[in-house]
Design a protein around this motif. Structure first.
Motif, PDB file in Angstrom:
ATOM      1  N   ARG A  53      35.376  49.392  32.240  1.00  0.00           N
ATOM      2  CA  ARG A  53      36.066  48.094  32.126  1.00  0.00           C
ATOM      3  C   ARG A  53      35.879  47.282  33.403  1.00  0.00           C
ATOM      4  O   ARG A  53      35.636  46.074  33.356  1.00  0.00           O
ATOM      5  CB  ARG A  53      37.557  48.322  31.840  1.00  0.00           C
ATOM      6  N   ILE A  54      36.001  47.929  34.549  1.00  0.00           N
ATOM      7  CA  ILE A  54      35.821  47.241  35.832  1.00  0.00           C
ATOM      8  C   ILE A  54      34.406  46.685  35.929  1.00  0.00           C
ATOM      9  O   ILE A  54      34.207  45.530  36.317  1.00  0.00           O
ATOM     10  CB  ILE A  54      36.133  48.191  37.012  1.00  0.00           C
ATOM     11  N   LYS A  55      33.415  47.492  35.562  1.00  0.00           N
ATOM     12  CA  LYS A  55      32.020  47.031  35.595  1.00  0.00           C
ATOM     13  C   LYS A  55      31.814  45.818  34.703  1.00  0.00           C
ATOM     14  O   LYS A  55      31.158  44.853  35.082  1.00  0.00           O
ATOM     15  CB  LYS A  55      31.075  48.150  35.143  1.00  0.00           C
ATOM     16  N   LYS A  56      32.379  45.860  33.512  1.00  0.00           N
ATOM     17  CA  LYS A  56      32.231  44.742  32.570  1.00  0.00           C
ATOM     18  C   LYS A  56      32.882  43.481  33.136  1.00  0.00           C
ATOM     19  O   LYS A  56      32.309  42.395  33.041  1.00  0.00           O
ATOM     20  CB  LYS A  56      32.832  45.107  31.221  1.00  0.00           C
ATOM     21  N   LEU A  57      34.058  43.624  33.719  1.00  0.00           N
ATOM     22  CA  LEU A  57      34.737  42.467  34.305  1.00  0.00           C
ATOM     23  C   LEU A  57      33.926  41.852  35.444  1.00  0.00           C
ATOM     24  O   LEU A  57      33.851  40.638  35.572  1.00  0.00           O
ATOM     25  CB  LEU A  57      36.130  42.858  34.818  1.00  0.00           C
ATOM     26  N   LYS A  58      33.319  42.699  36.257  1.00  0.00           N
ATOM     27  CA  LYS A  58      32.517  42.203  37.380  1.00  0.00           C
ATOM     28  C   LYS A  58      31.322  41.382  36.910  1.00  0.00           C
ATOM     29  O   LYS A  58      30.853  40.503  37.620  1.00  0.00           O
ATOM     30  CB  LYS A  58      32.037  43.373  38.244  1.00  0.00           C
ATOM     31  N   GLU A  59      30.844  41.665  35.695  1.00  0.00           N
ATOM     32  CA  GLU A  59      29.671  40.980  35.164  1.00  0.00           C
ATOM     33  C   GLU A  59      30.005  39.707  34.392  1.00  0.00           C
ATOM     34  O   GLU A  59      29.113  38.929  34.071  1.00  0.00           O
ATOM     35  CB  GLU A  59      28.889  41.934  34.252  1.00  0.00           C
ATOM     36  N   LEU A  60      31.285  39.482  34.081  1.00  0.00           N
ATOM     37  CA  LEU A  60      31.657  38.313  33.293  1.00  0.00           C
ATOM     38  C   LEU A  60      31.470  37.018  34.080  1.00  0.00           C
ATOM     39  O   LEU A  60      31.703  36.973  35.290  1.00  0.00           O
ATOM     40  CB  LEU A  60      33.121  38.406  32.850  1.00  0.00           C
ATOM     41  N   SER A  61      31.092  35.982  33.379  1.00  0.00           N
ATOM     42  CA  SER A  61      30.959  34.664  33.978  1.00  0.00           C
ATOM     43  C   SER A  61      32.339  34.194  34.456  1.00  0.00           C
ATOM     44  O   SER A  61      33.338  34.380  33.767  1.00  0.00           O
ATOM     45  CB  SER A  61      30.412  33.686  32.934  1.00  0.00           C
ATOM     46  N   GLY A  62      32.374  33.617  35.627  1.00  0.00           N
ATOM     47  CA  GLY A  62      33.629  33.120  36.180  1.00  0.00           C
ATOM     48  C   GLY A  62      34.348  34.114  37.067  1.00  0.00           C
ATOM     49  O   GLY A  62      35.353  33.786  37.690  1.00  0.00           O
ATOM     50  N   MET A  63      33.838  35.339  37.133  1.00  0.00           N
ATOM     51  CA  MET A  63      34.440  36.358  38.000  1.00  0.00           C
ATOM     52  C   MET A  63      33.664  36.401  39.306  1.00  0.00           C
ATOM     53  O   MET A  63      32.446  36.303  39.318  1.00  0.00           O
ATOM     54  CB  MET A  63      34.372  37.747  37.362  1.00  0.00           C
ATOM     55  N   GLY A  64      34.384  36.551  40.385  1.00  0.00           N
ATOM     56  CA  GLY A  64      33.758  36.755  41.681  1.00  0.00           C
ATOM     57  C   GLY A  64      34.024  38.176  42.136  1.00  0.00           C
ATOM     58  O   GLY A  64      34.865  38.877  41.571  1.00  0.00           O
ATOM     59  N   TRP A  65      33.301  38.597  43.167  1.00  0.00           N
ATOM     60  CA  TRP A  65      33.494  39.942  43.691  1.00  0.00           C
ATOM     61  C   TRP A  65      33.572  39.879  45.203  1.00  0.00           C
ATOM     62  O   TRP A  65      32.699  39.337  45.859  1.00  0.00           O
ATOM     63  CB  TRP A  65      32.353  40.862  43.264  1.00  0.00           C
ATOM     64  N   ASP A  66      34.641  40.431  45.769  1.00  0.00           N
ATOM     65  CA  ASP A  66      34.796  40.548  47.212  1.00  0.00           C
ATOM     66  C   ASP A  66      34.541  42.005  47.569  1.00  0.00           C
ATOM     67  O   ASP A  66      35.383  42.865  47.314  1.00  0.00           O
ATOM     68  CB  ASP A  66      36.201  40.117  47.633  1.00  0.00           C
ATOM     69  N   ASN A  67      33.377  42.262  48.142  1.00  0.00           N
ATOM     70  CA  ASN A  67      32.986  43.639  48.424  1.00  0.00           C
ATOM     71  C   ASN A  67      33.828  44.263  49.534  1.00  0.00           C
ATOM     72  O   ASN A  67      34.078  45.462  49.504  1.00  0.00           O
ATOM     73  CB  ASN A  67      31.498  43.712  48.776  1.00  0.00           C
ATOM     74  N   SER A  68      34.266  43.473  50.490  1.00  0.00           N
ATOM     75  CA  SER A  68      35.066  44.053  51.579  1.00  0.00           C
ATOM     76  C   SER A  68      36.455  44.457  51.099  1.00  0.00           C
ATOM     77  O   SER A  68      37.005  45.459  51.549  1.00  0.00           O
ATOM     78  CB  SER A  68      35.166  43.086  52.761  1.00  0.00           C
ATOM     79  N   LEU A  69      37.031  43.700  50.178  1.00  0.00           N
ATOM     80  CA  LEU A  69      38.351  44.029  49.632  1.00  0.00           C
ATOM     81  C   LEU A  69      38.272  44.864  48.356  1.00  0.00           C
ATOM     82  O   LEU A  69      39.291  45.327  47.855  1.00  0.00           O
ATOM     83  CB  LEU A  69      39.144  42.753  49.338  1.00  0.00           C
ATOM     84  N   LYS A  70      37.047  45.013  47.808  1.00  0.00           N
ATOM     85  CA  LYS A  70      36.841  45.726  46.542  1.00  0.00           C
ATOM     86  C   LYS A  70      37.740  45.104  45.470  1.00  0.00           C
ATOM     87  O   LYS A  70      38.578  45.751  44.850  1.00  0.00           O
ATOM     88  CB  LYS A  70      37.124  47.224  46.668  1.00  0.00           C
TER      89      LYS A  70
END
Length: 125
Positions: A53-70
């Motif tokens: 589910r987390i992987k799918k959310l990360k790939e959705l349009s409009g989602m951003g990812w902050d790698n330092s905060l995970k």
């Protein structure tokens, strides 16, 4: 479990039986709790569903990812609208994802994405 992955004990979307057995013993020794191999297997299945589910959310349009905060990031108004339609995803958006790196190691990229699907009769390069 993460160290077991690094040692090559994860195969075919799962773990070798000796890894599950070792986890049962480790849980008993570390926490004094008696669990079965079925308990460990079910828990792995649960966390891998969470990872998918987390992987799918990360790939959705409009989602951003902050790698330092995970953390999966979404604007406040978009978040409210999205969570209203998908309340099960609320724990994963705009909040740090606890144990993200361990989940990635343990669950990995086992889920098929369909990105490289080949139909019958297609030319294979």
């Amino acid at each position: 479990m993460a160290s077991q992955v690094e040692q090559g004990f994860k195969v075919d979307k799962g773990f070798k039986p000796q890894v599950i057995h070792a986890a049962v013993i480790a849980i008993k020794n570390e926490f004094g709790v008696k669990v079965t191999e079925a308990n460990v297997t079910n828990h792995l299945r649960t966390i891998c569903k969470r990872w998918a589910r987390i992987k799918k959310l990360k790939e959705l349009s409009g989602m951003g990812w902050d790698n330092s905060l995970k953390m999966i990031i979404m604007g406040e108004s978009e978040f409210r609208n999205y969570v209203q339609a998908h309340p099960q995803d609320e724990p994963y958006i705009n909040k740090p994802i606890e144990d993200h790196d361990l989940l990635e190691i343990i669950c990995g990229n086992d889920q098929a994405t369909g990105h490289h699907v080949v139909q019958f009769g297609d030319d294979i390069d």
